[in-house]
Design a protein around this motif. Structure first.
Motif, short mmCIF file in Angstrom:
data_model
loop_
_atom_site.label_atom_id
_atom_site.label_comp_id
_atom_site.label_asym_id
_atom_site.label_seq_id
_atom_site.Cartn_x
_atom_site.Cartn_y
_atom_site.Cartn_z
N SER A 8 14.83 -8.76 -10.49
CA SER A 8 13.24 -8.84 -11.41
C SER A 8 11.96 -8.55 -12.30
O SER A 8 12.48 -8.50 -13.33
N HIS A 9 10.78 -7.95 -12.05
CA HIS A 9 9.97 -8.69 -13.68
C HIS A 9 9.18 -6.95 -13.62
O HIS A 9 8.41 -6.76 -12.45
N HIS A 14 10.43 -2.40 -20.03
CA HIS A 14 11.40 -3.31 -19.70
C HIS A 14 12.22 -3.41 -18.56
O HIS A 14 13.14 -2.06 -18.56
N ASN A 17 13.92 -9.10 -15.47
CA ASN A 17 14.24 -10.44 -16.39
C ASN A 17 13.41 -9.34 -18.10
O ASN A 17 13.71 -10.10 -18.29
N SER A 18 12.58 -8.71 -17.93
CA SER A 18 11.81 -7.95 -19.48
C SER A 18 12.69 -7.45 -19.59
O SER A 18 11.81 -7.48 -20.59
N PRO A 33 13.09 -17.74 -16.27
CA PRO A 33 13.12 -17.13 -15.13
C PRO A 33 12.54 -16.83 -14.22
O PRO A 33 10.95 -17.87 -14.08
N HIS A 35 11.23 -14.54 -11.16
CA HIS A 35 11.05 -13.35 -10.33
C HIS A 35 11.02 -13.06 -9.02
O HIS A 35 10.68 -13.75 -8.85
N MET A 38 7.24 -8.54 -9.06
CA MET A 38 6.49 -8.57 -10.46
C MET A 38 5.98 -7.15 -10.12
O MET A 38 4.36 -7.06 -9.16
#
Length: 288
Positions: A8-9, A14, A17-18, A33, A35, A38
């Motif tokens: 996920s992002h 954070h 992925n973030s 990456p 995702h 989003m």
């Protein structure tokens, strides 16, 4: 080294992925990456906006990477939160493709299901999908204590039961089990442990426990990413465990001092690579 990270992002803060990409990059690894959602922010805020990415779209992105002819150069696949079983199928397809192209590649899975105090926070069917499908493909599994219990059906209350559950997971095929949080009965409540188990042995590491008003989201994602990065570079489970103990404690301490709701990954970036405090991992055989 190259990592295919399918998670996920979020745009703000954070998680997924973030939370994983930057630590991997600071450790000197290239990240590809992909995702699976989003979102504007992580769901711990209670409200968010943005789409869940369709499984076919995620598959299409991975196919595009494959068409570049780079999968033989992929050293690991990393996955975390899965929004649906369909996404899980796509991830396992990607693992098969990468391992076919590079038999030395490994699959590191953070089986995100839930935690104490929150219970299961993923969609219905996801815990069973992890248990019946994903964990049999992983080389490295990084559950928290709650997830370890759920995946094995074993209560974890002391060192023996924690080891028993970790070995039960290893019997599914994983080479390495990292329990990212462990709080045993009759231990110091101001401390928290992590445990790593492999065929070479089992180790515990202890750090001070920092109490936050609201649980931090994304910390497990960063922990798994840092463990994978260190392990890929050094192939030493005990050393990787000690590294993440120091790095994550420094990240937590930086976040705690800033009174931040979000992980302070940027402010703590140097600590992710060179932790200022060292925590020694102890062989479980020396404790029992």
């Amino acid at each position: 080294m190259n990592i295919l990270s399918i998670q996920s992002h979020v745009a703000y803060g954070h998680a997924g992925n973030s939370s994983a990409i930057f630590p991997l990059q600071r450790m000197g690894l290239e990240v590809w990456p992909v995702h699976t959602v989003m979102f504007s922010n992580h769901t711990g805020h209670g409200a968010w906006r943005g789409p869940v990415i369709a499984a076919d779209t995620v598959r299409d992105v991975i196919t595009g990477i494959e068409e570049r002819g780079v999968l033989p150069n992929c050293n690991a696949v990393l996955s975390g939160y899965m929004g649906s079983a369909d996404i899980g199928d796509v991830i396992l397809e990607a693992v098969d493709k990468v391992k076919t192209a590079n038999p030395e590649a490994i699959y590191c899975c953070d089986p995100v299901i839930g935690d104490y105090g929150r219970g299961v926070f993923v969609r219905e069917g996801i815990p069973e999908f992890f248990r019946d499908n994903v964990i049999t493909h992983a080389d490295i599994l990084t559950p928290n204590q709650f997830e370890l219990e759920l995946l094995t059906g074993q209560a974890v209350t002391d060192l023996d039961s924690a080891l028993s559950a970790a070995h039960a997971l290893r019997e599914t095929g994983a080479e390495i089990i990292l329990v990212t949080s462990l709080e045993r009965e009759n231990t110091d409540p101001t401390k928290i442990e992590m445990m790593a188990v492999s065929r070479e042995g089992a180790w515990l590491v202890e750090t001070p426990k920092l109490v936050f008003p609201i649980p931090l989201n994304g910390s497990g994602d960063a922990t798994t990413a840092l463990f994978l990065a260190h392990y890929l570079k050094h192939r030493n489970v005990r050393s990787a465990l000690e590294h993440i103990a120091g790095a994550i404690y420094a990240l937590f301490e930086t976040t705690w001092r800033a009174e931040s709701r979000e992980l302070m990954l940027i402010a703590a970036q140097d600590f992710l690579v060179s932790p200022p405090k060292t925590f020694t991992a102890v062989s479980v055989s020396d404790i029992r």
